[in-house]
Design a protein around this motif. Sequence first.
Motif, PDB file in Angstrom:
ATOM      1  N   CYS A  94      51.681  71.377  58.555  1.00 59.51           N
ATOM      2  CA  CYS A  94      52.478  70.942  59.708  1.00 59.51           C
ATOM      3  C   CYS A  94      51.559  70.438  60.819  1.00 59.51           C
ATOM      4  O   CYS A  94      51.814  69.398  61.434  1.00 59.51           O
ATOM      5  CB  CYS A  94      53.322  72.112  60.201  1.00 59.51           C
ATOM      6  SG  CYS A  94      54.250  71.746  61.683  1.00 59.51           S
ATOM      7  N   HIS A  95      50.471  71.181  61.052  1.00 59.09           N
ATOM      8  CA  HIS A  95      49.521  70.779  62.097  1.00 59.09           C
ATOM      9  C   HIS A  95      48.920  69.399  61.785  1.00 59.09           C
ATOM     10  O   HIS A  95      48.835  68.535  62.662  1.00 59.09           O
ATOM     11  CB  HIS A  95      48.413  71.829  62.220  1.00 59.09           C
ATOM     12  CG  HIS A  95      47.192  71.331  62.922  1.00 59.09           C
ATOM     13  ND1 HIS A  95      47.188  71.047  64.272  1.00 59.09           N
ATOM     14  CD2 HIS A  95      45.948  71.035  62.463  1.00 59.09           C
ATOM     15  CE1 HIS A  95      45.985  70.606  64.615  1.00 59.09           C
ATOM     16  NE2 HIS A  95      45.216  70.587  63.536  1.00 59.09           N
ATOM     17  N   CYS A  98      51.494  66.634  62.410  1.00 55.26           N
ATOM     18  CA  CYS A  98      51.720  66.379  63.843  1.00 55.26           C
ATOM     19  C   CYS A  98      50.519  65.666  64.471  1.00 55.26           C
ATOM     20  O   CYS A  98      50.684  64.796  65.332  1.00 55.26           O
ATOM     21  CB  CYS A  98      52.002  67.692  64.575  1.00 55.26           C
ATOM     22  SG  CYS A  98      53.620  68.369  64.193  1.00 55.26           S
TER      23      CYS A  98
ATOM     24  N   ILE B 109      61.437  69.762  65.368  1.00 53.83           N
ATOM     25  CA  ILE B 109      60.005  69.433  65.227  1.00 53.83           C
ATOM     26  C   ILE B 109      59.613  68.227  66.076  1.00 53.83           C
ATOM     27  O   ILE B 109      58.441  68.088  66.464  1.00 53.83           O
ATOM     28  CB  ILE B 109      59.614  69.213  63.756  1.00 53.83           C
ATOM     29  CG1 ILE B 109      58.089  69.326  63.596  1.00 53.83           C
ATOM     30  CG2 ILE B 109      60.151  67.899  63.214  1.00 53.83           C
ATOM     31  CD1 ILE B 109      57.607  69.368  62.185  1.00 53.83           C
ATOM     32  N   THR B 112      57.554  69.132  68.922  1.00 54.05           N
ATOM     33  CA  THR B 112      56.131  69.368  68.648  1.00 54.05           C
ATOM     34  C   THR B 112      55.392  68.047  68.452  1.00 54.05           C
ATOM     35  O   THR B 112      54.265  67.877  68.925  1.00 54.05           O
ATOM     36  CB  THR B 112      55.978  70.259  67.407  1.00 54.05           C
ATOM     37  OG1 THR B 112      56.766  71.439  67.610  1.00 54.05           O
ATOM     38  CG2 THR B 112      54.531  70.646  67.165  1.00 54.05           C
ATOM     39  N   GLU B 113      56.042  67.114  67.765  1.00 45.37           N
ATOM     40  CA  GLU B 113      55.426  65.786  67.599  1.00 45.37           C
ATOM     41  C   GLU B 113      55.120  65.178  68.971  1.00 45.37           C
ATOM     42  O   GLU B 113      54.048  64.596  69.179  1.00 45.37           O
ATOM     43  CB  GLU B 113      56.367  64.860  66.827  1.00 45.37           C
ATOM     44  CG  GLU B 113      56.647  65.307  65.392  1.00 45.37           C
ATOM     45  CD  GLU B 113      57.791  64.529  64.743  1.00 45.37           C
ATOM     46  OE1 GLU B 113      58.075  64.797  63.574  1.00 45.37           O
ATOM     47  OE2 GLU B 113      58.409  63.665  65.406  1.00 45.37           O
ATOM     48  N   TYR B 116      52.232  67.013  70.760  1.00 48.42           N
ATOM     49  CA  TYR B 116      50.900  66.671  70.240  1.00 48.42           C
ATOM     50  C   TYR B 116      50.344  65.401  70.895  1.00 48.42           C
ATOM     51  O   TYR B 116      49.150  65.142  70.821  1.00 48.42           O
ATOM     52  CB  TYR B 116      50.931  66.518  68.719  1.00 48.42           C
ATOM     53  CG  TYR B 116      50.512  67.766  67.965  1.00 48.42           C
ATOM     54  CD1 TYR B 116      51.325  68.905  67.974  1.00 48.42           C
ATOM     55  CD2 TYR B 116      49.318  67.832  67.246  1.00 48.42           C
ATOM     56  CE1 TYR B 116      50.966  70.056  67.287  1.00 48.42           C
ATOM     57  CE2 TYR B 116      48.943  68.979  66.552  1.00 48.42           C
ATOM     58  CZ  TYR B 116      49.769  70.082  66.584  1.00 48.42           C
ATOM     59  OH  TYR B 116      49.396  71.222  65.905  1.00 48.42           O
ATOM     60  N   HIS B 136      60.971  74.031  68.003  1.00 46.44           N
ATOM     61  CA  HIS B 136      60.417  73.632  66.709  1.00 46.44           C
ATOM     62  C   HIS B 136      60.842  74.577  65.592  1.00 46.44           C
ATOM     63  O   HIS B 136      61.143  74.150  64.482  1.00 46.44           O
ATOM     64  CB  HIS B 136      58.881  73.600  66.825  1.00 46.44           C
ATOM     65  CG  HIS B 136      58.147  73.419  65.521  1.00 46.44           C
ATOM     66  ND1 HIS B 136      56.991  72.699  65.430  1.00 46.44           N
ATOM     67  CD2 HIS B 136      58.371  73.862  64.267  1.00 46.44           C
ATOM     68  CE1 HIS B 136      56.548  72.700  64.174  1.00 46.44           C
ATOM     69  NE2 HIS B 136      57.371  73.422  63.456  1.00 46.44           N
ATOM     70  N   CYS B 193      63.302  62.276  63.691  1.00 44.84           N
ATOM     71  CA  CYS B 193      61.963  62.680  64.093  1.00 44.84           C
ATOM     72  C   CYS B 193      60.971  61.830  63.298  1.00 44.84           C
ATOM     73  O   CYS B 193      61.349  61.162  62.322  1.00 44.84           O
ATOM     74  CB  CYS B 193      61.723  64.164  63.832  1.00 44.84           C
ATOM     75  SG  CYS B 193      61.807  64.614  62.100  1.00 44.84           S
ATOM     76  N   THR B 195      58.363  62.878  61.540  1.00 49.31           N
ATOM     77  CA  THR B 195      57.940  63.460  60.264  1.00 49.31           C
ATOM     78  C   THR B 195      58.756  62.893  59.106  1.00 49.31           C
ATOM     79  O   THR B 195      58.190  62.479  58.081  1.00 49.31           O
ATOM     80  CB  THR B 195      58.087  64.991  60.301  1.00 49.31           C
ATOM     81  OG1 THR B 195      57.261  65.514  61.341  1.00 49.31           O
ATOM     82  CG2 THR B 195      57.675  65.615  58.977  1.00 49.31           C
TER      83      THR B 195
END
Lengths: 265, 397
Positions: A94-95, A98, B109, B112-113, B116, B136, B193, B195
């Motif tokens: 996941c890290h 991102c 999520i 979180t994207e 970052y 998240h 999102c 991802t």
Amino acid sequence: MQPLCAYIEGIGLLGPGLPDWASAQAVLSGREPYQSRKTVLPSPASLPAAERRRSGAIVKLSLATGLEAIAAARLDAASLPSVFSASGSDGENCHIICEMLASDDRQISPTRFHNSVHNVAAGYWSIATGAMTTSSVLSALDASFGAGLLEALAQVVVDDTRTVLLACDTAYPEPLFSARPIPDAFGVALVLAPQRSVQSLAQISVNLTDAGADRLDDAALENLRLAIPAARSLPLLRGIALRQEKPVVLDYLDSTRLAVAIALC
Amino acid sequence: MKPLWLSHFTATSSIGRGLDQTLAALRQRRAGLAPCSFDTVDLATFVGEVAEVDAVQLPAHLADFDCRNNRLALLGLTQDGFAEAVRAATARYGAQRVGVLLGTSTSGILQTELAYRRRDPVTGALPADFNYRTTHNTFSVADFTRHYFGLTGPAVVVSSACSSSAKVFASARRMIAAGLIDAAVVGGVDSLCLTTLYGFSSLGLTSAQACRPFDLHRDGLSIGEAAAFALLQRPPEHLDADAVLLLGIGESSDAYHMSSPHPDGLGARMAMQDALNMAGLESAEIDYIHLHGTATQNNDVAEAKAIRYVFGSRTPCSSTKGATGHTLGAAGGVGAVICALGLQHGLLPAGLNTQRLDPALGLDYLLQNREQPVARMLSNSFGFGGTNCSLVFARAN
């Protein structure tokens, strides 16, 4: 409500300083002192080579604990429905996703993407074991062990089937670690059955309660219980290790906990 | 199983907010897909974006939960009197007796994207306003929902990729039958999102145009977002004729590959057969199949093979992903609501965008709406990791 009852037929465990259920039993019953050591995750030998290379910590932890529990119960993993419960999934993966999505090159790899799903461990599990049975894949943040236990018990009671519960949590690297400080990998697997058998270790009867969760006397084990959602199972495991029929209370949601009566077999 | 009653249900997707707009869009064969202009995404793909999600404001005491996924959840919960129905069920059964079981694949999520992009240039730390637990984390949407309604009983997120919000019906059935709860808020919420957009693109599974399920020239999916909910409880003694019941559920795993379906649709076949068995029905008693139908080459082939094995070629079927896009963890819930609407209003919705049916798939795939009385429908949801779930819905009479 009527309590939900099942027989525990096998236990698998892997966490910091607790390399398997036999060692954990000695520690939890007080025969051996607890010494925390970083969890060592075994390579998942049961996976085909391509999948083995692609498997992250959550997959390794799930396979190790699940297969330990099923071997102890002397069952065939392919025959068992499963319940996977985890706060999050593959934190390292996941890290990296991102990080890439915040960079100029957003082309994450196909493997990274399919490893990002919360059911990654369940997917690899079915490939490794050949289980075409149903798999419930859950998250309830810190309540994940309790949520998994209720789902597994409902399967056992309502569908009159054995099932394997796998509650596993792994760590995020920084910077997510600071936002979700799970310090290490901890997993527990329980094979649960509707009827008593020669493999039965104990019968558990579970109900919702307003009582506070049991704590562990050993400060390091209590820290572990609080730090990793799957380790919220430790009071139950200690009761079984001590062969005590004293009821335990497990942490669950902020609004309710689980009262677990233990009857030894 | 003992049938369960969908006493209330609602869906919000790119084709509409709530049931009236959704039904109108289905009747008018209106798609919600458009070229992707979401955030900074630079992919040539279509998405089914819900309008004005980010204008939704969470109640002040739940501000920590603020993220696109929970905004969409709240938008969905407040349509069609659904929230009022949950409050009435809570008053009737008690706050601990109404469960919350929701599906999502990516939860919040996106939060979180975005975080970052704002990491501390020296330490790499995420910004102080980032709250992992309430946005998240996979559980966030169920946690938000239970706090929104003040529910104190069992709550969980099912996250098995694109079967998530079909599987919640299975978990809720077991919890109700076990006596743990009397009613359940089930459904799913997934929101756009990076991802999933970049991830499906990396697999070569996104189309550059609006997706064309079951088309000879289909070349991938279009991602959508949606919130779909149902309130599930035991049926009362007397039900209206158009009440919608859940009759059967089938669940299986492919045990084959993480991102490709079993080539013969073996797991899908097992899920459909098990759903029929649980409902006590023969395949000929199903009037319509709401397909998973993502419009990727392999998925549509595997699903068609599985359906031909269980049903033969004559059961009318379609995928509504040409209208809504593939709403991933919300797709099972959207499928349930479209079936419920279809049962109540006598509508077999056509698949959109499909120009030329792939003759190799060999199914009665609907390219035109059919308006006719309909008694029973089956809805398929399959996902990464080889997870399969089929649901059978029926009118009470």
